[in-house]
Scaffold this motif. Structure first.
Motif, short mmCIF file in Angstrom:
data_model
loop_
_atom_site.label_atom_id
_atom_site.label_comp_id
_atom_site.label_asym_id
_atom_site.label_seq_id
_atom_site.Cartn_x
_atom_site.Cartn_y
_atom_site.Cartn_z
N LYS A 274 0.83 -1.21 0.00
CA LYS A 274 0.00 0.00 0.00
C LYS A 274 0.87 1.26 0.00
O LYS A 274 0.57 2.24 -0.69
CB LYS A 274 -0.92 0.00 1.22
CG LYS A 274 -2.00 -1.06 1.19
CD LYS A 274 -2.83 -1.05 2.46
CE LYS A 274 -3.87 -2.16 2.46
NZ LYS A 274 -4.62 -2.20 3.75
N LEU A 275 1.94 1.23 0.77
CA LEU A 275 2.83 2.39 0.85
C LEU A 275 3.48 2.70 -0.49
O LEU A 275 3.74 3.86 -0.82
CB LEU A 275 3.92 2.15 1.90
CG LEU A 275 3.52 2.19 3.37
CD1 LEU A 275 4.69 1.77 4.25
CD2 LEU A 275 3.04 3.58 3.77
N LEU A 276 3.77 1.65 -1.27
CA LEU A 276 4.47 1.82 -2.55
C LEU A 276 3.52 1.75 -3.75
O LEU A 276 3.98 1.66 -4.90
CB LEU A 276 5.55 0.74 -2.69
CG LEU A 276 6.93 1.00 -2.07
CD1 LEU A 276 7.63 2.13 -2.81
CD2 LEU A 276 6.86 1.29 -0.59
N SER A 277 2.23 1.82 -3.52
CA SER A 277 1.25 1.63 -4.59
C SER A 277 1.32 2.69 -5.68
O SER A 277 0.87 2.47 -6.81
CB SER A 277 -0.17 1.60 -4.01
OG SER A 277 -0.46 2.81 -3.34
N ALA A 278 1.92 3.83 -5.38
CA ALA A 278 2.06 4.89 -6.39
C ALA A 278 3.15 4.56 -7.41
O ALA A 278 3.20 5.17 -8.49
CB ALA A 278 2.38 6.22 -5.71
N PHE A 279 3.99 3.58 -7.09
CA PHE A 279 5.13 3.28 -7.95
C PHE A 279 5.00 1.96 -8.71
O PHE A 279 5.61 1.80 -9.76
CB PHE A 279 6.42 3.24 -7.11
CG PHE A 279 6.68 4.51 -6.36
CD1 PHE A 279 7.15 5.64 -7.02
CD2 PHE A 279 6.45 4.59 -4.99
CE1 PHE A 279 7.40 6.81 -6.32
CE2 PHE A 279 6.69 5.74 -4.29
CZ PHE A 279 7.16 6.87 -4.95
N GLU A 280 4.23 0.99 -8.16
CA GLU A 280 4.10 -0.30 -8.81
C GLU A 280 2.82 -1.01 -8.35
O GLU A 280 2.19 -0.60 -7.39
CB GLU A 280 5.29 -1.21 -8.48
CG GLU A 280 6.31 -1.41 -9.58
CD GLU A 280 5.75 -1.86 -10.92
OE1 GLU A 280 4.58 -2.28 -10.99
OE2 GLU A 280 6.48 -1.76 -11.91
#
Length: 234
Positions: free
Chosen positions: A35-41
């Motif tokens: 969820k924390l990295l959802s903007a990137f992958e």
């Protein structure tokens, strides 16, 4: 396959997901990291890349939460092309702290099994992971008094098991290992002429999974729950 356990004198127990819950917390942490990295992958891609990163870092960091957190931080930097925010890095660190601070949740029947087996056998813990974290969990578990020896291994290889048994002056034919991982708790023991019992946990890290070919012809029992050990050994 009938297996004779009448010669057993010492029983070894894995810790994580054999005595208490562990892998569930890693799966929860992976979901939070996704969820924390959802903007990137995408979530699937993040999961795949995190697994690759963990494997690549095992020789450096070993097993455990701290190495897992370092792998998450490293992957976050890579996936974001070093643009990930300090806030997100701090959130990743807090995932790790939350995992370390989880209460020790014993699996069903563990203490009853240890109480019964300790009357007739010497019991030891043979686990892997971060030394400080495993010592903390053992202390909080309330189970320490049942064990004659605690060993935190860097990895569960045939060589490391052989060294442990030699150090404790245990004949492999008189040793039984009980754990949830075929790769770590069963196959290495069978290969050094010791005994092993497999008690699966509902969640298993991909790295611990083995193929049918690897287990074919190996003499071990698989039980649905730990308490069934008493029916076999008593």
């Amino acid at each position: 396959m009938e297996i004779d356990y009448s010669n057993i004198k010492v029983i070894g127990f894995d810790a994580d997901d054999t005595l208490w819950v562990n892998e569930t917390y890693f799966r929860d942490a992976e979901a939070e990291f996704g969820k924390l990295l959802s903007a990137f992958e995408t979530k699937n891609k993040i999961d795949q890349e995190l697994f690759k990163k963990e494997l690549a870092n095992l020789p450096l960091y070993g097993y455990g939460i701290k190495g897992f957190v370092l792998s998450m931080v490293e992957l976050a930097l890579e996936l974001s092309n070093n643009t990930v925010s300090n806030k997100t890095i701090n959130a990743i660190l807090n995932i790790g702290k939350d995992m370390i601070n989880k209460p020790v949740e014993l699996l069903d029947g563990v203490e009853t099994v240890l109480q019964e087996l300790s009357k007739s056998y010497k019991l030891i813990v043979a686990t892997k992971g971060d030394l400080l974290d495993q010592e903390r969990k053992l202390k909080q578990s309330g189970l320490l008094d049942y064990f004659h020896h605690i060993e935190v291994l860097s990895d569960k290889t045939e060589s490391n098991y052989s060294k442990l048994l030699n150090h404790l002056d245990i004949n492999p034919s008189e040793f039984l290992m009980i754990g949830n991982s075929l790769k770590s708790d069963v196959l290495p023991l069978i290969n050094i002429k010791a005994h092993a019992i497999h008690v699966p946990f509902h969640t298993t890290w991909i790295h611990e999974q083995v193929t049918e070919k690897e287990t074919n012809g190996k003499a071990y029992k698989t039980l649905s729950e730990l308490s069934e050990v008493l029916d076999i050994l008593n």
